[in-house]
Design a protein around this motif. Sequence first.
Motif, PDB file in Angstrom:
ATOM      1  N   ASP A   1      13.798  37.068 -24.474  1.00 33.88           N
ATOM      2  CA  ASP A   1      13.676  36.695 -25.679  1.00 33.88           C
ATOM      3  C   ASP A   1      14.190  37.609 -26.638  1.00 33.88           C
ATOM      4  OD1 ASP A   1      10.352  36.733 -25.073  1.00 33.88           O
ATOM      5  OD2 ASP A   1      11.156  37.860 -26.763  1.00 33.88           O
TER       6      ASP A   1
ATOM      7  N   LYS B   1      15.928  34.156 -30.346  1.00 31.23           N
ATOM      8  CA  LYS B   1      16.308  33.373 -29.134  1.00 31.23           C
ATOM      9  C   LYS B   1      15.679  33.728 -27.778  1.00 31.23           C
ATOM     10  CE  LYS B   1      20.005  32.195 -26.613  1.00 31.23           C
ATOM     11  NZ  LYS B   1      20.423  30.868 -26.432  1.00 31.23           N
TER      12      LYS B   1
ATOM     13  N   TRP C   1      15.800  32.698 -23.882  1.00 33.80           N
ATOM     14  CA  TRP C   1      16.585  32.221 -22.682  1.00 33.80           C
ATOM     15  C   TRP C   1      15.799  31.745 -21.541  1.00 33.80           C
ATOM     16  CZ3 TRP C   1      17.970  36.529 -25.519  1.00 33.80           C
ATOM     17  CH2 TRP C   1      19.198  36.793 -26.011  1.00 33.80           C
TER      18      TRP C   1
END
Length: 116
Positions: free
Chosen positions: A85, A98, A100
């Motif tokens: 992240d 973000k 993943w």
Amino acid sequence: MRAPRSSGREHGKENTRKTARTATPQKKPGPSRVPGGLYCPQVRGKVVEAVHVDAGADGNWVILSFTDKTELVLDFEPRLALTADYSDWKTGNQRIIKRWPARNSASSMPPLRKPA
């Protein structure tokens, strides 16, 4: 001389024998098959002589030795899981910008076949 047969009602007891019923034939339970698991029908009914567990730098194994001088070797291969992240810490608290999806390392073993 033989004693007379008891009716089951002696000493205040009722006859507890049930009449015969026609039972529906029940299916024998099959082997337990976990989805995605490994089923080894070749070892069914064999007698286990010894179980060996080995954990080391080369790998991890469970070895089932049978009395007919055959073995089933379970080789456990460790895998690496990766999560990632991207975060902002400017305020002193984490704010994830973000994230993943988790990824698992590829195994050198082929995927298990589902039991038929």
